[in-house]
Design an enzyme around this catalytic site. Structure first.
Site, PDB file in Angstrom:
ATOM      1  N   ARG A   1      95.182  15.123  56.288  1.00 58.58           N
ATOM      2  CA  ARG A   1      94.674  15.237  54.920  1.00 58.58           C
ATOM      3  C   ARG A   1      95.156  16.534  54.254  1.00 58.58           C
ATOM      4  O   ARG A   1      95.908  17.310  54.849  1.00 58.58           O
ATOM      5  CB  ARG A   1      93.149  15.161  54.916  1.00 58.58           C
ATOM      6  CG  ARG A   1      92.470  16.339  55.561  1.00 58.58           C
ATOM      7  CD  ARG A   1      90.944  16.255  55.358  1.00 58.58           C
ATOM      8  NE  ARG A   1      90.274  17.334  56.046  1.00 58.58           N
ATOM      9  CZ  ARG A   1      89.295  17.163  56.918  1.00 58.58           C
ATOM     10  NH1 ARG A   1      88.870  15.963  57.241  1.00 58.58           N
ATOM     11  NH2 ARG A   1      88.723  18.213  57.484  1.00 58.58           N
ATOM     12  N   ASP A   2      94.672  16.771  53.060  1.00 58.81           N
ATOM     13  CA  ASP A   2      95.092  17.968  52.323  1.00 58.81           C
ATOM     14  C   ASP A   2      94.339  19.190  52.842  1.00 58.81           C
ATOM     15  O   ASP A   2      93.628  19.862  52.118  1.00 58.81           O
ATOM     16  CB  ASP A   2      94.842  17.770  50.820  1.00 58.81           C
ATOM     17  CG  ASP A   2      93.370  17.466  50.535  1.00 58.81           C
ATOM     18  OD1 ASP A   2      92.597  17.301  51.498  1.00 58.81           O
ATOM     19  OD2 ASP A   2      92.989  17.411  49.353  1.00 58.81           O
ATOM     20  N   GLU A   3      94.501  19.457  54.130  1.00 56.52           N
ATOM     21  CA  GLU A   3      93.827  20.616  54.706  1.00 56.52           C
ATOM     22  C   GLU A   3      94.785  21.313  55.669  1.00 56.52           C
ATOM     23  O   GLU A   3      95.371  22.310  55.338  1.00 56.52           O
ATOM     24  CB  GLU A   3      92.533  20.178  55.393  1.00 56.52           C
ATOM     25  CG  GLU A   3      91.721  21.362  55.869  1.00 56.52           C
ATOM     26  CD  GLU A   3      90.230  21.175  55.693  1.00 56.52           C
ATOM     27  OE1 GLU A   3      89.797  20.079  55.342  1.00 56.52           O
ATOM     28  OE2 GLU A   3      89.500  22.158  55.924  1.00 56.52           O
TER      29      GLU A   3
ATOM     30  N   TRP B   1      83.679  31.523  63.784  1.00 58.72           N
ATOM     31  CA  TRP B   1      85.000  31.314  63.183  1.00 58.72           C
ATOM     32  C   TRP B   1      85.795  32.622  63.281  1.00 58.72           C
ATOM     33  O   TRP B   1      86.728  32.724  64.077  1.00 58.72           O
ATOM     34  CB  TRP B   1      84.869  30.818  61.737  1.00 58.72           C
ATOM     35  CG  TRP B   1      84.877  29.321  61.664  1.00 58.72           C
ATOM     36  CD1 TRP B   1      85.892  28.527  61.226  1.00 58.72           C
ATOM     37  CD2 TRP B   1      83.836  28.424  62.076  1.00 58.72           C
ATOM     38  NE1 TRP B   1      85.546  27.200  61.358  1.00 58.72           N
ATOM     39  CE2 TRP B   1      84.305  27.109  61.859  1.00 58.72           C
ATOM     40  CE3 TRP B   1      82.557  28.580  62.612  1.00 58.72           C
ATOM     41  CZ2 TRP B   1      83.538  25.973  62.162  1.00 58.72           C
ATOM     42  CZ3 TRP B   1      81.796  27.462  62.911  1.00 58.72           C
ATOM     43  CH2 TRP B   1      82.289  26.185  62.691  1.00 58.72           C
TER      44      TRP B   1
ATOM     45  N   GLU C   1      87.162  13.968  64.212  1.00 62.25           N
ATOM     46  CA  GLU C   1      86.450  15.118  63.649  1.00 62.25           C
ATOM     47  C   GLU C   1      84.944  14.990  63.839  1.00 62.25           C
ATOM     48  O   GLU C   1      84.243  15.963  64.078  1.00 62.25           O
ATOM     49  CB  GLU C   1      86.769  15.202  62.144  1.00 62.25           C
ATOM     50  CG  GLU C   1      86.083  16.342  61.424  1.00 62.25           C
ATOM     51  CD  GLU C   1      86.613  16.526  60.018  1.00 62.25           C
ATOM     52  OE1 GLU C   1      87.170  15.567  59.459  1.00 62.25           O
ATOM     53  OE2 GLU C   1      86.474  17.646  59.473  1.00 62.25           O
TER      54      GLU C   1
ATOM     55  N   HIS D   1      91.303  15.640  65.187  1.00 64.06           N
ATOM     56  CA  HIS D   1      90.711  16.970  65.075  1.00 64.06           C
ATOM     57  C   HIS D   1      90.371  17.397  66.494  1.00 64.06           C
ATOM     58  O   HIS D   1      89.503  16.797  67.107  1.00 64.06           O
ATOM     59  CB  HIS D   1      89.407  16.814  64.296  1.00 64.06           C
ATOM     60  CG  HIS D   1      89.268  17.674  63.097  1.00 64.06           C
ATOM     61  ND1 HIS D   1      89.914  17.400  61.926  1.00 64.06           N
ATOM     62  CD2 HIS D   1      88.527  18.792  62.864  1.00 64.06           C
ATOM     63  CE1 HIS D   1      89.560  18.317  61.016  1.00 64.06           C
ATOM     64  NE2 HIS D   1      88.734  19.179  61.580  1.00 64.06           N
TER      65      HIS D   1
HETATM   66  C1  BGC Z   1      87.756  21.764  58.778  1.00 65.57           C
HETATM   67  C2  BGC Z   1      87.183  22.246  60.057  1.00 65.57           C
HETATM   68  C3  BGC Z   1      86.632  23.606  59.871  1.00 65.57           C
HETATM   69  C4  BGC Z   1      85.542  23.485  58.871  1.00 65.57           C
HETATM   70  C5  BGC Z   1      84.786  24.716  58.639  1.00 65.57           C
HETATM   71  C6  BGC Z   1      86.673  21.722  57.759  1.00 65.57           C
HETATM   72  O1  BGC Z   1      87.085  21.285  56.535  1.00 65.57           O
HETATM   73  O2  BGC Z   1      88.384  20.541  58.920  1.00 65.57           O
HETATM   74  O3  BGC Z   1      87.652  21.815  61.182  1.00 65.57           O
HETATM   75  O4  BGC Z   1      86.281  24.303  60.989  1.00 65.57           O
HETATM   76  O5  BGC Z   1      85.999  22.933  57.660  1.00 65.57           O
HETATM   77  O6  BGC Z   1      83.620  24.401  58.066  1.00 65.57           O
END
Ligand code: BGC
Length: 991
Positions: free
Chosen positions: A588-590, A647, A847, A868
């Protein structure tokens, strides 16, 4: 002169002393984790080797390294750069070069000989090489070049329609359903006809549902997968597409510039080396051939801070007389789409910079550098973007454009100058190149709608499809990529959000055409193809798998087929996402280097691939995210902010993991200052850590309080810092961090633990954190262990953990002596569990625990990736506890082999290629006998714990091992073993 002759004689004497055949031999020579790396810029690189032997219990007692400036010198033992002399040491990894200072473009040939524990010397190893890159900025003579012309469109751009799903549309008096009219159907039709704006009036509604009253349209819909809820007054102009989305939909992509230059080779070439960097992507060609097999070069960094260059030995591609260099420049992360932020994140121009050094046999050196004399044109690549895909018009190909003699009169002068206003650092690439690593054949081909063909690769992965097609000039083949199918058999693209993920190929005609894109990739299993003239054969498409080509280092198999599929899914998840940076998802767009995902999975990832270089590079990306508030990014390179417990803590957890697995202390030294600053930032709120954040992301059925997570992570990383400070000799700091931990721990207890040992939140994750991060008193530990078990029972033996709980759930259960529960959770097949996705046919890790269900189909959530890796973080347990291949000490110098057997598993086998060499474990239970074959690398030892008791004999290769050889440790029989392979059998095995 005299000195050097004396030196040679001494060298020969020592060499002869070392050359009688020994029991151990050095193999696998590596420099900075690479075999024969070119163009590095580490001034004192580290050397490593492995050792092989046919005999057991082998160790290295001494080594000697020679480094010479040429192969000839090395062959005659003229170590003009470094002779380490005989070093009494059992170290064979991370040995720091201590020879003459190295200069730009220096060639360093090296070899090593070792002495075993009995004083027997090995032969010299095979020679190995590293070369230095361009170490000074003044070494760069080349200019940044590109082509900034905005061309006329030759093809209608692929028009992107917004994804709109109307959920609710009621117009009338608010809170009075009898005075409302349902407009959902009307809006659906409107959207289907391509209209996205209207004015909400009685006329539009067809009637006045609440005469005299103030009317409102209650609207709920999803736009590009994101939920929107609006209350809009009568007479409002409604725009379903927001300006931001409109901007994304109107994206225009520019063609990829081609640049070229001819030059002459005059004389015999000894060596030719090309150094290439780009703002964008650079694909170089020499005399009609693509240079190297790497993709997306020079890689992704925070381009404002640093840009890498790559080094290629191109000696074989040169010819005497006329030659030509060509370069194609792609948008890449520099100018293309990144995350959901759209294009131009680093700049709106793209550039390359290349420098070819030709070293002639007569010692002359000539440099062919990119500059204003190069020429530019656009070619067949009309659009190329990592997320959108590529549009290629084969009619615009320019045969032989990178060969000498090509007619480039129509070509324009290049544009010059950097695309960045402040020059970043230009450095040698320290990472692992992205390469093609495998091809997948289509397993199924369907035609859900007339003329729409869906190719199933049978596996979700990252890469693209190679197209093989026959047709007429101008035929347009459109390939849409997706991970799942819709109920009607078409490819599901909703979860890609604004990523177009479409490749388009326009045929030139006249025979078979074979095409692959250059500057894009997709995360997919299915490809929906339109535009084919005839019914296509399956081999119209071939799946091309790409990822950061770090060596694969392990295997895993056991008697439960579901777990084997799970292992495969985890591996594919890693291969799809360890792509230049450790991303969350590839489709996706990420596609970002999310730090939380990375840290929870890194230990598992390090079992599957040799990730030392991959992380050496990414840890610099992570350090580059540190801001003035001293917080690491939520992603690296950072795109959406910093901080968040679990994180940003990747900034400490990841270096620590690399240090543990590869014995790499330099990674600690390099990032120590940053880590210290970050830890200070965590302490800004006293002992509470960073505070709010994403929490135990995507957990189901329970929510672990954010404050618990914050303090737990603060305590955890403080302990890691104490350990790392100690390792690099910063004793004061080690003490300081230890003391800090001793204060956070009681603070955790006082804040969150009640008198029954119940941790605030009462969730599986809260207990795992408290137990695994050592935050409780002995009494509380026992109580918390019981609560954890009770929490699992309360979920009917299912997990309820999210991203942060997942890596520590099984290890915590092992630690509290409940392997039975760990195995039960791991082998569950009902929701939520790892087995659930496997049962639904997953080929990668999802995910969400419920990304897809049989009842509900594909989850409606806008955030729903099928690739994911975070939940695959159970893999470390499968290796260290199921197989029993675990770290005994740093860098696997000693190995802990303590498999947990039984629990419905009758056999398990696998291996792990550690930095020291292969460790393997293969056990099975056959009736009353437990068989266990293991191997331990040369120069390491293993503590081998027999997982079963016995009243009978324990044999090795048929011979009884006397009981006196065993020790009792941790309630098990333990043998201390040296290197070698062993086959044990335990009679009357009792678990
Ligand atoms: C990502 C994650 C990430 C998370 C953080 C998501 O959009 O796909 O894997 O850790 O945001 O909240």
């Amino acid at each position: 002169m005299k000195k050097s002759i004396k030196h040679i004689i001494i060298t020969i004497l020592l060499f002869t002393a070392l050359t009688c055949f020994g029991a151990i031999n050095p193999i696998q020579l590596r420099c900075e984790y690479h075999v024969n790396p070119l163009g590095i810029d580490v001034l004192q690189p580290r050397l490593s080797w492995q050792l092989e032997s046919d005999e057991r219990n082998q160790k290295q007692q001494a080594y000697r390294i020679l480094v010479a400036s040429s192969l000839e010198k090395l062959e005659t033992n003229e170590a003009d750069l470094w002779d380490s002399g005989e070093v009494r040491s059992d170290k064979n990894i991370q040995i720091v070069y201590e020879g003459r200072p190295l200069t730009s473009r220096q060639q360093c040939w090296w070899k090593v000989a070792v002495m075993d524990q009995d004083g027997k010397a090995s032969d010299w190893s095979e020679p190995a090489l590293w070369s230095m890159g361009l170490l000074e900025s003044t070494d760069w003579k080349a200019q940044w070049i590109g082509f900034d012309k905005i061309p006329e469109l030759t093809e209608e751009p692929v028009r992107e329609e917004p994804e709109i799903v109307i959920i609710k549309a009621r117009y009338g008096a608010p809170d009075n359903s009898s005075q409302q009219v349902d407009l959902a159907e009307k809006l659906k039709n409107l959207v289907a006809s391509g209209t996205y704006r209207f004015k909400i009036t009685n006329e539009f509604a067809g009637r006045d549902p609440a005469a005299g009253a103030k009317k409102v349209l209650e609207l709920e819909y999803t736009l590009q997968g994101r939920n929107r809820k609006l209350s809009l007054n009568e007479n409002t102009d409604v725009q379903l597409v927001t300006p931001k989305v409109k901007k994304l939909l109107n994206r225009r992509y520019l063609p990829a510039p081609h640049v070229r230059k001819e030059f002459e080779v005059k004389g015999t070439v000894a060596q030719a080396v090309m150094y290439v960097t780009a703002q964008g992507f650079a694909e170089m060609h020499l005399n009609g051939q693509r240079i190297g097999d790497e993709f997306f070069t020079p890689g992704w960094t925070d381009y404002n801070k640093r840009i890498y260059y790559r080094t290629y030995d191109v000696t074989d591609l040169l010819q005497s007389g006329d030659n030509a260099i060509g370069g194609i420049i792609g948008d890449g992360w520099f100018r293309g789409n990144v995350s959901n932020l759209g294009q131009n994140q680093y700049g709106d121009k793209i550039r390359l910079r290349s420098q070819l050094h030709i070293d002639y046999a007569d010692k002359r050196t000539e440099i062919v550098a990119s500059d204003s004399s190069w020429k530019a044109a656009f070619g067949p690549i009309l659009e190329s973007d990592m997320q959108a895909g590529e549009v290629y018009d084969a009619r615009l190909e320019m045969p032989n454009w990178s060969r000498p003699g090509f007619n480039d009169h129509q070509w324009a002068a290049v544009d010059t100058g950097s695309a960045l206003s402040t020059p970043p650092l230009i450095q040698a690439y320290p990472g692992v190149p992205v390469r093609r690593t495998e091809e997948l054949q289509v397993v199924q081909l369907t035609e859900p709608m007339l003329g729409v063909h869906v190719f199933d690769m049978g596996q979700n992965f990252s890469g693209w499809a190679r197209l093989r097609v026959n047709g007429q000039s101008g035929d347009k083949i459109v390939m849409k990529f997706g991970e799942m199918l819709n109920p009607d058999g078409s490819v599901h693209t909703k979860n890609l959000r604004s990523a177009r993920a479409t490749d388009t190929y326009i045929l030139k005609g006249g025979g078979e055409e074979v095409w692959e894109p250059d500057f894009t990739f997709h995360g997919f299993r299915y490809v929906e193809v339109t535009g084919l003239r005839n019914d296509p054969p399956k081999d119209t498409l071939t799946g091309i798998v790409i990822h950061s080509d770090a060596p694969m280092t392990s295997s895993f198999e056991c008697s439960n087929p579901m777990l084997n599929q799970l292992h495969s899914n985890i591996l594919w998840g890693q291969r799809s996402n360890y792509l230049e940076v450790p991303t969350d998802c590839p489709q996706r767009d990420e596609r970002l280097g999310w730090t939380g995902d990375t840290q929870v999975f890194i230990r598992s990832g390090s079992y599957h691939q040799d990730v030392a270089s991959f992380f050496t590079k990414w840890l610099v990306d992570l350090e580059d995210t540190l801001n003035e508030r001293n917080l690491y990014g939520k992603q690296a390179p950072v795109m959406h902010g910093r901080g968040s417990p679990g994180w940003s803590d990747a900034g400490i957890i990841c270096p620590w993991t690399i240090y543990k697995v590869y014995g790499d202390t330099r990674v600690i030294e390099k990032h120590y200052d940053g880590m210290t600053r970050y830890l200070e930032a965590c302490g800004r709120k006293g002992l509470n850590g960073l505070g709010n954040g994403f929490g135990d992301w995507l957990s189901v059925g329970s929510k672990t309080p954010l404050d618990v997570i914050s303090v737990a992570y603060y305590a955890y990383v403080t302990q890691l810092m104490a350990e790392m400070a100690d390792v690099i000799g910063k004793e004061e700091d080690a003490k300081k961090y230890q003391e800090l931990f001793e204060r956070i721990r009681p603070h955790f207890q006082a804040s969150f633990v009640d008198s029954d040992g119940r941790v605030k939140g009462n969730t599986q994750t809260a207990y795992c954190m408290a137990l695994y991060y050592n935050l409780l008193t002995e009494t509380q530990r026992k109580q918390a262990a019981e609560h954890l078990v009770e929490r699992i029972k309360a979920k009917d033996y299912h997990l309820s953990v999210g991203f942060l709980g997942v890596p520590i759930l099984l290890p915590t259960l092992t630690e509290i002596g409940r392997n039975d529960l760990a195995y039960r959770l791991l082998q569950n097949k009902t929701y939520p569990s790892w087995g659930y996705s496997v049962e639904q046919g997953a080929t990668t890790i999802w995910e969400r625990w419920n990304s897809y269900t049989l009842e509900g189909g594909i989850s409606k959530s806008s955030m729903n990736s099928f690739n994911h890796y975070a939940y695959g973080a159970c893999s470390e347990w499968m290796f260290d506890t199921m197989l029993g291949i675990d770290l005994g000490s740093i860098g696997y110098k000693s190995i802990k082999m303590k498999p947990e057997v039984g629990h419905d598993i009758t056999w398990a086998k696998g291996h792990y290629d550690s930095i020291q060499g292969r460790i393997s474990s293969d056990w099975k239970i056959e009736g009353e006998t437990f068989h266990w074959e293991i191997s331990v690398p040369v120069n390491t030892t293993a503590e081998v714990y027999f997982p079963v008791g016995s009243t009978g004999d324990i044999t090795e290769d048929g011979r009884v091992v006397p009981r006196s050889k065993f020790k009792q440790k941790d309630g098990r029989l333990m043998l201390h073993l040296g290197s070698g392979t062993y086959a044990f059998a335990v009679q009357n095995a009792q678990n």
